[in-house]
Design a protein around this motif. Structure first.
Motif, mmCIF file in Angstrom:
data_model
loop_
_atom_site.group_PDB
_atom_site.id
_atom_site.type_symbol
_atom_site.label_atom_id
_atom_site.label_comp_id
_atom_site.label_asym_id
_atom_site.label_seq_id
_atom_site.Cartn_x
_atom_site.Cartn_y
_atom_site.Cartn_z
ATOM 1 N N UNK A 512 0.823 -1.228 0.000
ATOM 2 C CA UNK A 512 0.000 0.000 0.000
ATOM 3 C C UNK A 512 0.855 1.276 0.000
ATOM 4 N N UNK A 513 1.783 1.390 0.953
ATOM 5 C CA UNK A 513 2.547 2.638 1.054
ATOM 6 C C UNK A 513 3.457 2.842 -0.154
ATOM 7 N N UNK A 514 4.073 1.769 -0.649
ATOM 8 C CA UNK A 514 4.957 1.886 -1.814
ATOM 9 C C UNK A 514 4.166 2.391 -3.016
ATOM 10 N N UNK A 515 3.000 1.798 -3.231
ATOM 11 C CA UNK A 515 2.243 2.026 -4.470
ATOM 12 C C UNK A 515 1.347 3.254 -4.396
ATOM 13 N N UNK A 516 0.571 3.376 -3.307
ATOM 14 C CA UNK A 516 -0.452 4.428 -3.287
ATOM 15 C C UNK A 516 -0.009 5.682 -2.535
ATOM 16 N N UNK A 517 1.162 5.655 -1.891
ATOM 17 C CA UNK A 517 1.649 6.843 -1.175
ATOM 18 C C UNK A 517 2.871 7.451 -1.869
ATOM 19 N N UNK A 518 3.766 6.601 -2.390
ATOM 20 C CA UNK A 518 4.978 7.126 -3.055
ATOM 21 C C UNK A 518 4.901 6.990 -4.570
ATOM 22 N N UNK A 654 0.001 15.763 -4.456
ATOM 23 C CA UNK A 654 0.323 16.138 -3.074
ATOM 24 C C UNK A 654 -0.935 16.310 -2.209
ATOM 25 N N UNK A 655 -2.052 16.704 -2.805
ATOM 26 C CA UNK A 655 -3.274 16.910 -2.004
ATOM 27 C C UNK A 655 -3.903 15.584 -1.622
ATOM 28 N N UNK A 656 -3.630 14.539 -2.424
ATOM 29 C CA UNK A 656 -4.189 13.238 -2.078
ATOM 30 C C UNK A 656 -5.678 13.136 -2.336
ATOM 31 N N UNK A 657 -6.274 12.081 -1.822
ATOM 32 C CA UNK A 657 -7.671 11.756 -2.096
ATOM 33 C C UNK A 657 -8.638 12.435 -1.133
ATOM 34 N N UNK A 658 -9.904 12.487 -1.544
ATOM 35 C CA UNK A 658 -10.938 13.166 -0.746
ATOM 36 C C UNK A 658 -11.099 12.497 0.629
ATOM 37 N N UNK A 659 -10.907 11.187 0.675
ATOM 38 C CA UNK A 659 -11.170 10.402 1.892
ATOM 39 C C UNK A 659 -9.909 10.185 2.724
ATOM 40 N N UNK A 665 -1.883 8.608 -4.626
ATOM 41 C CA UNK A 665 -1.872 8.196 -6.034
ATOM 42 C C UNK A 665 -3.237 8.447 -6.679
ATOM 43 N N UNK A 666 -3.216 9.128 -7.823
ATOM 44 C CA UNK A 666 -4.455 9.331 -8.588
ATOM 45 C C UNK A 666 -4.824 8.037 -9.296
ATOM 46 N N UNK A 667 -3.851 7.095 -9.399
ATOM 47 C CA UNK A 667 -4.086 5.903 -10.218
ATOM 48 C C UNK A 667 -4.709 4.764 -9.426
#
Ligand SMILES: [Zn+2]
Length: 722
Positions: A512-518, A654-659, A665-667
């Motif tokens: 999770x952190x590797x893919x959706x955070x960095x 940098x703003x990230x997701x609404x939740x 990650x936008x992807x």
């Protein structure tokens, strides 16, 4: 926790001969020209990214690597790792930590241990349940001792419990809420059934257990009991343990309930939870400042206990789809004559956990990292989850060590990592990613997750777009044990689809952190099969009887992970599957168009056409780029690889997701309502989940900008390649 393997079960079908033939069969010159980035599938050798004689060297290295695997080595590691129950923060887990560090040091890896101080439950705490009315009946909440499984008699096994439960002693009427999903609680409301002050009963499945508790608390429930329904994983599926692999009436799925707006330690979002007594001080939130921590008492029970409740409920029969496998008509309410007591106490304190990371420094590009990892902490013995993956990684470290000694040192750095406290909330890996975020941003080539990666014979995988080609090509070069087929053929099975099912990575484990955070391309895979998930019966004895009595699957999965890592480590140009971005984006946008069309009844409904066009344009320039890379300009190799490493980062916002702004990650993102499933293009998924149209235009621009950034990068690479 691990998810992607179970989803992608592969059936064994059609016979096609397939072997990995040594290079010598062809004239060297013809072969080199041929394999210079030319993706020829003859004999399944596709050395994308290799030029000149590096393909021949790689072929030799792979041949040597594929001779290293031994079932006995894998089996011994699994036996040693699962000798005793080893939950995060326990002394037993420190013994596992030291065992892994020792094995990797002996294999020639530089080993570092990273301590973190995490706000964790003091496990197991106390947890019990009983019938109070119409009779008093304590309800069993611990697995039976089975003589067939000597591990089931271990003294240091705990009763069933959930991490991050609230504390409380409540006695109340019961309400059954099916899987306890968002829609199930909405259904109860629609039926006029309130759970206020009641004890909710929910079966596992359908979503991450933490959301069952979150929704129960949000709807005013006094407590929650979660159980594995025999219709889902018990006698309705087949023989139960110890005669068969399915949950018997005493088997309990333990697990975390943590559902806060970020992944990792609850008190240090975005920051590593470094040791309190360490040099670098980290600001920590106060526990009461963390939104979403549970207060109600929750515990898991086996279906043998839950049947005492369900069998006595008096209310109206359940709606269709809610009926389970216990021999009763399930009812929504228990009625006023049935009272159950749930008594749970679990403190939370800051406690120390440890990651173990081994490094094989690259000979040419030490600052480019390929990381393979899995968590090592378990709920009990952890034979399938997670240590079937840990044993594979330890065997892999030894095989790569031997390969280095044989003269095939990897050109890029390979790290093998073992994460702690994953079961409580994917914590260890996340703290490490937050500690090395900037370095990972610059150096991270790929992350491979091996959580519970070897629990049977059904090969499966899930991946971010740019690693899909590598996974497919690599599995064509590896033979499946006891067959004349390649892993690829077994994976494809009888399907007539052009490719085997390669899922999308979402939530549920240490990627999770590797893919959706960095924004590091990530992949997870292995062989799926039976698992008596998160119960005290997940033992070596269970593994040996129901997962892989041959111990040939561990070596096989090691070959897949090892070959993928070696191809990424040694390729002259990192063999990312660039055009896959455009392909997958097109598919996802089409899916979203259907999703929004379902509720967007405005005069001019939002159209994804512009985004689909952008995806197709990206695909075109990516294909041109891949063509140019086939004859890449040698002198720009370093810049080309730097640009390639930066590709996936273009999705980071940098703003990230609404939740949750931590999900950047936008992807891709874990689905915030179920925790496990994956949300591709999550910002749009979120707007669709709340049936909103007002923000679609804003997000359209964000995605168009991200695709434009990617396109610029790809065109830069094409120019460099010429
Ligand atoms: Zn796991």
């Amino acid at each position: 926790m691990f998810f992607y393997l179970t989803v992608y079960k592969i059936a064994f079908h059609n016979l096609k001969n397939f072997y990995f033939l040594p290079v010598k069969l062809f004239t060297m010159k013809k072969l080199f020209v041929l394999s210079l980035f030319v993706s020829s599938f003859s004999f399944g050798q596709n050395f994308s990214g290799f030029t000149g004689n590096s393909a021949a060297i790689q072929s030799k290295a792979e041949e040597t690597f594929l001779k290293q695997q031994e079932s006995e080595r894998y089996k011994n590691h699994l036996k040693n790792l699962t000798k005793e129950p080893h939950i995060a923060t326990s002394k037993a887990n420190e013994r596992v930590r030291d065992y892994m560090a020792d094995v990797m040091r002996k294999a020639g890896f530089q080993v570092e241990i990273f301590p973190y101080d995490i706000y964790l439950p003091v496990m197991p705490g106390t947890a019990s349940a009983e019938l109070v009315e119409p009779i008093r009946l304590p309800l069993n909440n611990k697995e039976y001792i089975h003589k067939e499984d000597p591990f089931s008699n271990a003294a240091d096994l705990y009763q069933g419990y959930n991490a991050y439960t609230g504390t409380g002693d409540v006695t109340a009427e019961v309400v059954y809420a099916n899987f306890g999903r968002k829609e199930d609680f909405e259904k109860l409301k629609a039926l006029g059934v309130s759970v206020k002050g009641k004890i909710v009963l929910a079966r596992y499945g359908g979503n991450f257990r933490g959301y069952k508790a979150k929704y129960a608390e949000e709807n005013g429930a006094a407590g929650l009991i979660i159980f594995t329904d025999p219709g889902d994983s018990g006698y309705a599926k087949g023989l139960v343990y110890p005669e068969g692999p399915y949950y018997d009436e005493s088997s309990i799925q333990r697990g975390s309930l943590l559902t806060i707006d970020w992944t990792g330690d609850p008190l240090t979002p975005f920051e590593p939870a470094l040791p309190l007594d360490g040099k670098k001080k980290i600001t920590r939130l106060k526990p009461e400042e963390v939104k979403g921590m549970l207060t109600i008492p929750v515990l898991p029970l086996p279906y043998g206990a839950v049947k005492e409740i369900i069998g006595r409920m008096k209310g109206q029969a359940v709606p269709s789809g809610w009926q389970g496998g216990l021999p009763y008509t399930y009812r929504i309410e228990g009625g006023s004559e049935l009272k159950v007591r749930v008594n749970v106490a679990q403190k939370r304190e800051i406690q120390r956990v440890y990651n173990v990371v081994g490094t094989l420094v690259g000979s040419e590009n030490p600052d480019q990292w390929i990381i393979a990892g899995a968590h090592y902490d378990a709920w009990a013995f952890g034979a399938t989850d997670p240590n079937s993956g840990t044993a594979m990684l330890l065997a892999l470290s030894e095989s790569l060590g031997k390969l280095s000694q044989a003269g095939y040192k990897p050109k890029r750095t390979i790290k093998i990592a073992h994460w702690d406290a994953e079961e409580q909330g994917v914590i260890g890996s996340t703290e490490w990613v937050e500690q090395f975020r900037d370095e990972l941003n610059a150096k991270g080539v790929a992350y491979f997750n091996a959580d519970g990666a070897v629990t049977g014979r059904d090969f499966g995988a899930a991946s971010s777009p740019s690693l899909k080609g590598l996974a497919i090509n690599t599995t064509k070069s590896i033979s499946f044990p006891d067959s004349s087929k390649s892993v690829y053929d077994v994976w494809l099975g009888r399907r007539t689809t052009p490719e085997p099912p390669l899922g999308n990575l979402g939530g549920g484990s240490d990627h999770i952190a590797f893919y959706t955070h960095v924004g590091i391309p990530s992949w997870g895979g292995g062989t799926g099969g039976h698992s008596i998930y998160h119960s005290n019966f997940d033992t070596f004895a269970y593994y040996e009887r129901f997962c892989d009595p041959t111990f040939k699957m561990g070596p096989l999965v090691e070959q897949v992970f090892g070959m993928m890592a070696l191809r990424l480590a040694n390729a002259d140009v990192i063999p990312y599957d660039i055009s896959r971005y455009g392909t997958d984006l097109h598919t996802h946008f089409e899916g979203l168009q259907k999703l929004t069309k379902a509720y967007d009844k405005s005069a001019s409904p939002f159209s994804f056409d512009a985004l689909i066009k952008a995806a197709d344009d990206l695909k075109k320039v990516s294909e041109a780029c891949e063509a140019a890379l086939k004859t890449a300009n040698e002198k720009n190799k370093k810049s080309i690889n730097q640009e390639l490493i930066a590709l996936e980062r273009q999705w980071i916002d940098k703003e990230g997701m609404q939740y949750g702004s931590w999900y950047r990650s936008l992807y891709a993102s874990p689905d915030p309502y179920s925790g496990y499933a994956s949300w591709m293009l999550p910002a749009f998924q979120y707007e669709a989940s709340i049936r909103e149209t007002a923000n679609l235009k804003k997000w359209e621009q964000k995605y168009l900008d991200a695709i434009a950034r990617l396109k610029v990068k790809v065109e830069t690479i094409t120019k460099l390649a010429k």
